[in-house]
Write a protein that holds these residues in place. Structure first.
Motif, PDB file in Angstrom:
ATOM      1  N   VAL A 400       0.863  -1.175   0.000  1.00 49.76           N
ATOM      2  CA  VAL A 400       0.000   0.000   0.000  1.00 49.76           C
ATOM      3  C   VAL A 400       0.904   1.230   0.000  1.00 49.76           C
ATOM      4  O   VAL A 400       1.671   1.440   0.941  1.00 49.76           O
ATOM      5  CB  VAL A 400      -0.934   0.018   1.221  1.00 49.76           C
ATOM      6  CG1 VAL A 400      -1.735   1.319   1.253  1.00 49.76           C
ATOM      7  CG2 VAL A 400      -1.861  -1.180   1.194  1.00 49.76           C
ATOM      8  N   SER A 402       1.041   5.204   0.072  1.00 49.50           N
ATOM      9  CA  SER A 402       0.219   6.362   0.414  1.00 49.50           C
ATOM     10  C   SER A 402       1.077   7.619   0.406  1.00 49.50           C
ATOM     11  O   SER A 402       2.247   7.586   0.783  1.00 49.50           O
ATOM     12  CB  SER A 402      -0.442   6.169   1.787  1.00 49.50           C
ATOM     13  OG  SER A 402       0.521   5.845   2.764  1.00 49.50           O
ATOM     14  N   THR A 427      -6.830   2.692   4.273  1.00 49.28           N
ATOM     15  CA  THR A 427      -6.765   1.871   3.066  1.00 49.28           C
ATOM     16  C   THR A 427      -6.681   0.403   3.440  1.00 49.28           C
ATOM     17  O   THR A 427      -5.621  -0.076   3.884  1.00 49.28           O
ATOM     18  CB  THR A 427      -5.550   2.265   2.218  1.00 49.28           C
ATOM     19  OG1 THR A 427      -5.600   3.660   1.929  1.00 49.28           O
ATOM     20  CG2 THR A 427      -5.532   1.484   0.912  1.00 49.28           C
ATOM     21  N   PRO A 428      -7.761  -0.352   3.297  1.00 48.92           N
ATOM     22  CA  PRO A 428      -7.708  -1.790   3.603  1.00 48.92           C
ATOM     23  C   PRO A 428      -6.767  -2.509   2.646  1.00 48.92           C
ATOM     24  O   PRO A 428      -6.595  -2.087   1.490  1.00 48.92           O
ATOM     25  CB  PRO A 428      -9.158  -2.255   3.390  1.00 48.92           C
ATOM     26  CG  PRO A 428      -9.979  -1.001   3.389  1.00 48.92           C
ATOM     27  CD  PRO A 428      -9.101   0.075   2.857  1.00 48.92           C
ATOM     28  N   ARG A 431      -7.198  -2.958  -1.366  1.00 49.08           N
ATOM     29  CA  ARG A 431      -8.105  -1.916  -1.865  1.00 49.08           C
ATOM     30  C   ARG A 431      -7.718  -1.558  -3.293  1.00 49.08           C
ATOM     31  O   ARG A 431      -6.569  -1.234  -3.587  1.00 49.08           O
ATOM     32  CB  ARG A 431      -7.998  -0.685  -0.972  1.00 49.08           C
ATOM     33  CG  ARG A 431      -8.830   0.502  -1.444  1.00 49.08           C
ATOM     34  CD  ARG A 431     -10.245   0.381  -0.973  1.00 49.08           C
ATOM     35  NE  ARG A 431     -11.082   1.478  -1.424  1.00 49.08           N
ATOM     36  CZ  ARG A 431     -12.284   1.746  -0.957  1.00 49.08           C
ATOM     37  NH1 ARG A 431     -12.790   0.967   0.005  1.00 49.08           N
ATOM     38  NH2 ARG A 431     -13.009   2.731  -1.406  1.00 49.08           N
ATOM     39  N   HIS A 440      -2.177   5.868  -3.183  1.00 47.75           N
ATOM     40  CA  HIS A 440      -3.383   6.431  -2.591  1.00 47.75           C
ATOM     41  C   HIS A 440      -3.041   7.801  -2.005  1.00 47.75           C
ATOM     42  O   HIS A 440      -1.926   8.025  -1.523  1.00 47.75           O
ATOM     43  CB  HIS A 440      -3.914   5.518  -1.482  1.00 47.75           C
ATOM     44  CG  HIS A 440      -4.247   4.134  -1.944  1.00 47.75           C
ATOM     45  ND1 HIS A 440      -5.492   3.785  -2.405  1.00 47.75           N
ATOM     46  CD2 HIS A 440      -3.482   3.011  -2.009  1.00 47.75           C
ATOM     47  CE1 HIS A 440      -5.490   2.502  -2.734  1.00 47.75           C
ATOM     48  NE2 HIS A 440      -4.283   2.002  -2.498  1.00 47.75           N
ATOM     49  N   ASP A 444      -8.691  10.366  -1.834  1.00 48.45           N
ATOM     50  CA  ASP A 444      -9.329   9.058  -2.022  1.00 48.45           C
ATOM     51  C   ASP A 444     -10.177   8.640  -0.822  1.00 48.45           C
ATOM     52  O   ASP A 444     -10.951   7.693  -0.908  1.00 48.45           O
ATOM     53  CB  ASP A 444      -8.260   7.971  -2.254  1.00 48.45           C
ATOM     54  CG  ASP A 444      -7.452   8.213  -3.508  1.00 48.45           C
ATOM     55  OD1 ASP A 444      -7.985   8.847  -4.443  1.00 48.45           O
ATOM     56  OD2 ASP A 444      -6.282   7.781  -3.550  1.00 48.45           O
ATOM     57  N   SER A 448     -16.439   5.154   3.607  1.00 46.26           N
ATOM     58  CA  SER A 448     -16.063   3.804   4.024  1.00 46.26           C
ATOM     59  C   SER A 448     -14.606   3.764   4.491  1.00 46.26           C
ATOM     60  O   SER A 448     -14.269   3.090   5.472  1.00 46.26           O
ATOM     61  CB  SER A 448     -16.288   2.801   2.888  1.00 46.26           C
ATOM     62  OG  SER A 448     -15.474   3.124   1.778  1.00 46.26           O
ATOM     63  N   ARG A 449     -13.709   4.490   3.810  1.00 45.05           N
ATOM     64  CA  ARG A 449     -12.301   4.476   4.195  1.00 45.05           C
ATOM     65  C   ARG A 449     -12.077   5.264   5.486  1.00 45.05           C
ATOM     66  O   ARG A 449     -11.189   4.926   6.281  1.00 45.05           O
ATOM     67  CB  ARG A 449     -11.446   5.023   3.057  1.00 45.05           C
ATOM     68  CG  ARG A 449     -11.460   4.083   1.845  1.00 45.05           C
ATOM     69  CD  ARG A 449     -10.602   4.560   0.706  1.00 45.05           C
ATOM     70  NE  ARG A 449      -9.188   4.599   1.057  1.00 45.05           N
ATOM     71  CZ  ARG A 449      -8.218   4.774   0.165  1.00 45.05           C
ATOM     72  NH1 ARG A 449      -8.534   4.926  -1.130  1.00 45.05           N
ATOM     73  NH2 ARG A 449      -6.956   4.816   0.538  1.00 45.05           N
ATOM     74  N   TYR A 452     -13.138   2.912   8.095  1.00 46.13           N
ATOM     75  CA  TYR A 452     -12.138   1.847   8.221  1.00 46.13           C
ATOM     76  C   TYR A 452     -10.979   2.322   9.108  1.00 46.13           C
ATOM     77  O   TYR A 452     -10.478   1.574   9.964  1.00 46.13           O
ATOM     78  CB  TYR A 452     -11.613   1.447   6.847  1.00 46.13           C
ATOM     79  CG  TYR A 452     -10.534   0.399   6.891  1.00 46.13           C
ATOM     80  CD1 TYR A 452     -10.846  -0.945   7.081  1.00 46.13           C
ATOM     81  CD2 TYR A 452      -9.191   0.753   6.765  1.00 46.13           C
ATOM     82  CE1 TYR A 452      -9.853  -1.907   7.141  1.00 46.13           C
ATOM     83  CE2 TYR A 452      -8.181  -0.203   6.823  1.00 46.13           C
ATOM     84  CZ  TYR A 452      -8.528  -1.530   7.010  1.00 46.13           C
ATOM     85  OH  TYR A 452      -7.541  -2.488   7.074  1.00 46.13           O
ATOM     86  N   VAL A 543     -17.426  -2.439   7.403  1.00 47.10           N
ATOM     87  CA  VAL A 543     -16.002  -2.257   7.706  1.00 47.10           C
ATOM     88  C   VAL A 543     -15.594  -3.141   8.878  1.00 47.10           C
ATOM     89  O   VAL A 543     -14.552  -3.809   8.849  1.00 47.10           O
ATOM     90  CB  VAL A 543     -15.718  -0.770   8.017  1.00 47.10           C
ATOM     91  CG1 VAL A 543     -14.352  -0.608   8.671  1.00 47.10           C
ATOM     92  CG2 VAL A 543     -15.807   0.072   6.754  1.00 47.10           C
TER      93      VAL A 543
END
Length: 547
Positions: A400, A402, A427-428, A431, A440, A444, A448-449, A452, A543
């Motif tokens: 991931v 970021s 960020t799961p 994703r 990311h 973004d 939902s994020r 999370y 989530v």
């Protein structure tokens, strides 16, 4: 020519013991002793050289005493043997100066009542301190007192040297790293100690009596002006005490000990011992700790920036500049790579070097790499971040990547790192990335994020349970699926026809189920505000169940 300075001891400039005991005895120290001060000493020539070390005292009435000297002696004479001829006087002084006698002390009681002009001129010409005594002094008592101090100091010096060796041996036996070794060297010497690599980048700096900014500002230029050499020695205009760090002919860098002040005292034998043992301990540390010094230096600098652990913004700039990161007229961007290890760190470092991007790369925490880019004012950051992200994903597909926001001041990089961390937390794993993007960013993060990122907050968990708990319990007891009907209804923005189609049931069935849901939750599903609250609770439930 006669300087006629009273021989009072000047203020001590050393930062250690300010007494004569415990350090090298100087001419000034000896003149301040009561046994010699009773003679009312006057410094006639050589005031700037009163800091010369006195290694012994020699009483002589010979016309050629230099043949019995080895250097560093304080020569005591009544003046009786001094020749009358000016040329012979010059020869007498030249011989003393050539063997590096510490000083000449002449008693003005028996033969002379003022120092001969020829003697004064000769001592002034050779920079030899000439001290006169107006009263009779017992020279034998002077030698006894001074020799006792010298021998005592030598014994103390041997003890201190032994303690230095024992301290570094203990560091080596417990497997101390380079940071521990340099820190111990600074503490033992009371001086700033710096470890640099072959590119003249300061990797570790332990300041003493100064700031990191004072020690490291313009480091590369100053270091290059300090010539290298194999033996440990004082070098360069700034008078650094330096020694190489090497193993079996392979040189890795050098360690430098900086003087206390530009006009401060020079280094003594114990400083040299500390520096040489530092180099030996650093060699062992390099052999038993495989992580390159540069990687450790980048990691520590990044952690200090991200956590704002520097004493001042100026210290941070000096430290990063000494590692080769441009700090003036640059823009900075923080990037985090999760699921990255040592291999990823090495790959990304090579990728950035190939691209010619000045950067710091290091592990901020287990499994998380931190990267700080220093970009030119006209250089866009997105292509660089894209290239970096692609390289990371090629090596670790589940990584991931970021990105924080771009900042113009190094002191603000902590904010960029915090923003990148928030993106990573939201960020799961797995994703999907936006189209044509390998990283990311803040924009973004949707509902939902955001939820999370907050999934471990008990307030989110309590809110979800309060909003949906009774409905979930009803489905569990009766084998129904009212939660799915509610989801379809909310996803359709309250359109019952669309909800029925998505659920594969009739509109009448949807009406009946929605009435049951309203009764169980005590909610009005025609209210936009209440539908929003339930939608947030459903998103949070998803989530929490996916975590």
């Amino acid at each position: 020519m006669n300087e006629n300075h009273p021989a009072t001891r000047p203020p001590d400039t050393d930062d250690g013991d300010t007494s004569a005991a415990g350090r090298t005895l100087t001419v000034a120290d000896v003149l301040a002793l009561p046994v010699l001060a009773a003679g009312q000493p006057q410094v006639v020539t050589g005031v700037p050289h009163l800091d010369r070390p006195v290694r012994w005292v020699h009483i002589t009435e010979l016309t050629d005493p230099a043949s019995f000297l080895k250097g560093g002696e304080l020569v005591l004479t009544t003046g009786m043997p001094l020749p009358d001829d000016a040329a012979d006087v010059r020869r007498y002084v030249d011989e003393l100066a050539d063997v590096e006698a510490a000083a000449l002390v002449i008693e003005l009681v028996r033969r002379y009542h003022r120092p001969p002009e020829a003697l004064v001129h000769a001592c002034h010409a050779r920079g030899l301190p000439l001290i006169t005594l107006a009263k009779d002094v017992n020279f034998l008592e002077v030698t006894q007192v001074v020799h006792t101090l010298i021998l005592g100091n030598q014994t103390d010096a041997m003890r201190r040297t032994q303690r230095i060796h024992e301290a570094f041996t203990a560091l080596t036996l417990r497997g101390a790293g380079a940071e521990d070794v340099v820190r111990a060297a600074s503490e033992m010497s009371g001086r700033t100690v710096v470890l640099e690599n072959l590119a003249h980048q300061a990797l570790i700096c332990e300041p003493s009596g100064s700031t990191v900014e004072e020690a490291l500002t313009d480091w590369e230029r100053r270091s290059r002006a300090t010539p290298p050499g194999d033996p440990s020695d004082v070098r360069g205009a700034e008078r650094w005490l330096v020694t190489p760090v090497e193993y079996q002919g392979e040189r890795w860098g050098r360690v430098a000990m900086l003087p206390a002040r530009a006009d401060g005292p020079s280094f003594g034998p114990e400083h040299l011992t500390v520096l040489q043992r530092t180099a030996m301990a650093l060699t062992v540390a390099r052999l038993i700790h495989p992580t390159p010094w540069e990687r450790t230096a980048h990691r520590n600098a990044l952690r200090d920036l991200a956590e704002q652990r520097h004493h001042s913004p100026e210290d941070a700039r000096a430290r990063c500049a000494a590692l080769g990161l441009p700090t003036d007229d640059s823009r900075f961007l923080a990037i985090l790579v999760d699921q990255g290890g040592a291999e990823t760190e090495a790959l990304l470092s090579r990728e950035l070097r190939t691209a010619g991007i000045p950067t710091l790369v290091g592990e901020l925490s287990p499994g998380r790499l931190g990267i700080l880019l220093a970009l030119r004012p006209s250089q866009p950051w997105r292509p660089v971040a894209e290239r970096l992200g692609r390289a990371a994903l090629d090596l670790v597909p589940l990584a991931v990547v970021s990105v924080g926001s771009e900042v113009t001041d190094l002191a603000d990089t902590a904010r960029s790192f915090r923003e990148a961390a928030r993106v990573a937390e939201a960020t799961p794993p797995g994703r999907p990335l936006p189209p044509d993007r390998s990283f990311h960013e803040l924009s973004d993060i949707g509902l939902s994020r955001l939820l999370y990122a907050l999934r471990e907050d008990t307030r989110i968990q309590e809110y979800t349970e309060r909003q949906l708990g009774r409905l979930i319990d009803h489905d569990t007891r009766h084998g129904s699926d009212l939660l799915t009907t509610l989801r379809h209804y909310l996803d359709a923005a309250g359109n019952k026809t669309t909800a029925a189609r998505r659920g594969g049931v009739s509109r009448e069935t949807v009406y009946q189920r929605l009435r049951t849901i309203e009764r169980l939750l005590n909610r009005d599903l025609e209210s936009g505000e209440q539908r929003t609250e339930l939608h947030i609770a459903l998103t949070a439930l998803d989530v929490l169940r996916a975590s």
